[in-house]
Every structure is written in structure tokens, then in C-alpha cells.
Design an enzyme around this catalytic site. Structure first.
Site: not given
Ligand code: NAD
Ligand code: UDP
Length: 336
Positions: A31, A80, A84, A124, A148, A152, A291-294
Site C-alpha cells: 500500500d 484493492f 475512489k 463496483s 472514477y 473501474k 447530488r449531480p450524477g446520483d
Molecule cells: P481505501 O481508500 O480505504 O483503500 C484503498 C487503498 O489503496 C488505500 O489504502 C490506498 O492508500 C491504497 N492505494 C491507492 N492507490 C495506490 C497505489 N497507487 N499504490 C499502492 N496503494 C494504493 O478504499 P476501500 O473502500 O477499501 O476500497 C478498496 C477498493 O474497492 C478500491 O479499489 C475501491 O475503488 C473499491 N470499491 C470501494 C467501494 C466503497 O464504497 N468503499 C465501492 C466499490 C468499490
Molecule cells: N447521500 C446523502 N448525503 C451524503 C452522502 C450520501 O444523502 O452526505 C446519499 C446519496 O445521495 C445516495 C446514498 O446516500 O442516495 C448513498 O451515497 P454514497 O455516496 O454513500 O454511495 P453511492 O452514491 O456511491 O451509491
């Protein structure tokens, strides 16, 4: 099994490390700590009673990756590591493409060179864009609306191409829905830097007094209470999905795609109420614009993962909230 875990100090990675270690697997974590702290891995050691081998390596540093693959023999990689934050990705897209896409290419090139061809990738639900209906199955069309999400999607395509070029690759694409919650010890959990983007850490920081109020993004969606509906999944269930995927798919080849979600959707206000109940703390909130994009609604059909991996979630929103609260109240400032 000897597993390389990239991004293992992060939120989902640290929870997955606990379960891999508990299964007796050998791990090496890399990491760059850009969004995490090494303290999380110390806590993983406390929980499991096992040592974690850690190397502070950035996936953009090819030479360091090479050295790592020379020093250890891996059976598989769980990948991972990545950035993100959707909003940040819109502001600095090139940084996201370099970090996530180039980082993955470096990793895969090194894996190919050292003949390690099993990769489990953190994808994701964002790759489904705005789904035509819910629940979402893995064969739905994909789309992405921000940098982002595109990282993915591009990485998924790159990994599929890799398999097409060499059928020895074993590519597992895990499409996570909305990970929340924490390990029930309260020792590890989500520790976002700065203002949280996601709902659950925002709610828990309001509960612990770090933020004044939650802003609810829109109450005019075509959902039962007008607020957005998502499939929240306990991070411990999500971590278990990785272990199942490894156990079932190691030694095979192909491209395997799974939704990791519960199959149930809850609204923003459902989550606020569940959190208030679990914590006994009133969550101040106000309604604001969308929120735009939601999107309005997003939840998984997790049936394929059940049928093929024998995996399903076991923890409901009460436990998600109770575990989040235990982590947040015991660590009001995260790992600091
Ligand atoms: P996180 O940020 O806690 O963990 C990601 C880790 O990757 C961090 O520790 C960061 O320091 C490390 N990292 C980033 N770029 C790096 C690089 N170039 N080299 C080495 N290390 C690096 O995030 P998370 O929530 O644990 O997510 C893990 C994975 O799951 C990510 O790829 C994220 O996009 C994906 N994901 C997360 C969610 C979510 O909501 N948490 C949802 C869907 C997918
Ligand atoms: N959301 C919200 N307030 C916040 C963050 C999120 O109302 O401060 C809402 C957002 O509009 C969505 C849900 O909570 O309907 C989950 O959002 P999150 O960003 O956690 O996940 P994602 O949008 O990636 O599914």
C-alpha cells in the site's frame, strides 16, 4: 495459499486481511498509504494474533513491484489499491487514470512476468451506470458517468482482454455495492480522510460530534420516501466474498464476474433511523438538492455469487449500524 493484497491497509482491504489470516493464508500487503494508515494493519495483527508482512509500495513504481515478485512466490493477487472519490476524480481525472489504470497495468505486467495469473479485482456497482431496472444482475449493460467509474470499467475491460490474450489468466471481477460497517471488535473500520463522501461515515461522524448535520441529497426521487435507495453491505460479509472467491476459483481460469450485495435496498432515511436506533444518538439532518450524477435506486441480485461461490450476506442494517458505531465511538478520530 500465498496472497499479495494491494491496498490492504485500506478499509475493505484490512477487513479482508483479517479473514485471510484467520483462514491460515499467508499474506503480503502493499500500500502507498495515500488514503490509509499502517495502524490499520497493527490492529489486524491484534485481532488475528498473526504478523502482517507489509511493504510501502506504490503500484506506479514498477521496479519495487518487480523486487517484490522476485522475493515472494504468490498464488494470487487481491487488488484493492486505487483511488475512489467520485468528486475528486472529476477534478483530477488524469491522476485517477494514472493511479488506477496505470497502477493496474504495472501490476498485471509484473504478474505475467512472474507467472502469477490469478487476480481478484475490486470493481463496483458504479459500472452499471443508471440501470434500467432493479435488482441488477451481472449481465446488465455497463456504463460509467465519471472518471472514477470509467477507471473501474476500463480496468474490467483490460483484465478481460488479458484473459483473451492468454487463457491461463484467472480474472475475478467483484462488483461491490455499498460497503459499510466495521469489524465487530471495534478495532478497524472506515477512516475517510477529510469530509466523507459516503453516507455511512458521514452519519457516524455527525453522531460522534465531528460534523454538525447530515445533508440528505434529494427527497424527490421515485422511491418510497423520496430519498435514494442503495444496497448497503456489511464489510465483513464483503470480505468473506473475497475468501469464497479465492477458495472456489483458485486453480481455474476464465473471467468470473459477481455482484457482492445483499439484494435489499434501503433509503437514506432508513439508514438514518437504523443508525439512531443502534447508537441512541439523534442524527441532525436537512434535505437539500439532489447530488449531480446520483441515481434513484440501486441494488443487487446476488444470486450468482450464492449459486457459484456459496456466498451470501449474513448481516443486516442493524448490525451494520451497531458495528459502525462501535468503531466510530471508540475511535472518534479514526486511526489518528
Ligand atoms: P481505501 O481508500 O480505504 O483503500 C484503498 C487503498 O489503496 C488505500 O489504502 C490506498 O492508500 C491504497 N492505494 C491507492 N492507490 C495506490 C497505489 N497507487 N499504490 C499502492 N496503494 C494504493 O478504499 P476501500 O473502500 O477499501 O476500497 C478498496 C477498493 O474497492 C478500491 O479499489 C475501491 O475503488 C473499491 N470499491 C470501494 C467501494 C466503497 O464504497 N468503499 C465501492 C466499490 C468499490
Ligand atoms: N447521500 C446523502 N448525503 C451524503 C452522502 C450520501 O444523502 O452526505 C446519499 C446519496 O445521495 C445516495 C446514498 O446516500 O442516495 C448513498 O451515497 P454514497 O455516496 O454513500 O454511495 P453511492 O452514491 O456511491 O451509491
Amino acid at each position: 495459499m500465498n496472497i499479495l493484497v494491494t491496498g490492504g491497509a485500506g478499509y475493505i482491504g484490512s477487513h479482508t486481511c483479517v479473514q485471510l489470516l484467520e483462514k491460515g493464508m499467508e499474506l503480503v500487503v502493499v500500500d502507498n498509504l495515500s488514503n490509509s494508515s499502517q495502524e490499520s494493519l497493527k490492529r489486524v495483527e491484534e485481532i488475528t494474533g498473526r504478523k502482517v508482512i507489509f511493504h510501502k509500495i506504490d503500484l506506479l513504481e514498477r521496479d519495487w513491484l518487480e523486487a517484490l515478485f522476485r522475493d515472494y512466490e504468490f498464488d494470487a493477487v487481491i487488488h484493492f489499491a486505487g483511488l475512489k472519490a467520485v468528486g475528486e476524480s472529476v477534478k483530477i481525472p488524469l491522476h485517477y487514470y494514472r493511479n488506477n489504470v496505470s497502477g493496474t497495468i504495472n501490476l498485471c505486467e509484473t504478474m505475467a512476468k512472474y507467472d502469477v495469473k490469478t487476480i481478484v479485482f475490486s470493481s463496483s456497482a458504479t459500472v452499471y451506470g443508471e440501470p434500467e431496472k432493479v435488482p441488477i444482475t451481472e449481465d446488465f449493460p455497463t456504463a460509467a458517468y465519471n472518471p472514477y467509474g470509467r477507471t473501474k470499467l476500463f480496468i474490467e475491460e483490460i483484465l478481460k482482454d488479458l484473459y483473451t490474450s492468454d487463457n491461463k489468466w484467472n480474472v475475478v471481477l467483484l462488483r461491490y455495492f455499498n460497503p459499510v460497517g466495521a469489524h465487530e471488535s471495534g478495532k478497524i473500520g472506515e477512516d475517510p480522510k477529510g469530509i466523507p463522501n459516503n453516507l455511512m461515515p458521514f452519519i457516524s461522524q455527525v453522531a460522534v460530534g465531528r460534523r454538525k448535520e447530515l445533508v440528505v441529497f434529494g427527497n424527490d426521487y421515485p422511491t418510497p420516501d423520496g430519498t435514494g435507495v442503495r444496497d448497503y453491505i456489511h464489510v465483513v460479509d464483503l470480505a468473506a466474498g473475497h475468501v469464497k472467491a479465492l477458495e472456489k476459483l483458485i486453480g481455474k481460469s476464465g473471467v468470473h464476474i459477481y455482484n457482492l450485495g445483499t439484494g435489499k435496498g434501503y433509503s437514506v432515511l432508513d439508514m438514518v433511523k437504523a443508525f439512531e436506533k443502534a447508537s441512541g444518538v439523534k442524527i441532525n439532518y436537512r434535505i437539500a438538492a439532489r447530488r449531480p450524477g446520483d441515481i434513484a435506486e440501486c441494488y443487487a441480485d446476488p444470486g450468482k455469487a450464492f449459486r457459484e461461490l456459496n456466498w451470501k450476506t449474513e448481516r443486516g442494517i442493524e448490525k451494520m449500524c451497531a458495528d459502525t458505531w462501535r468503531w466510530q465511538s471508540r475511535n472518534p478520530n479514526g486511526y489518528e
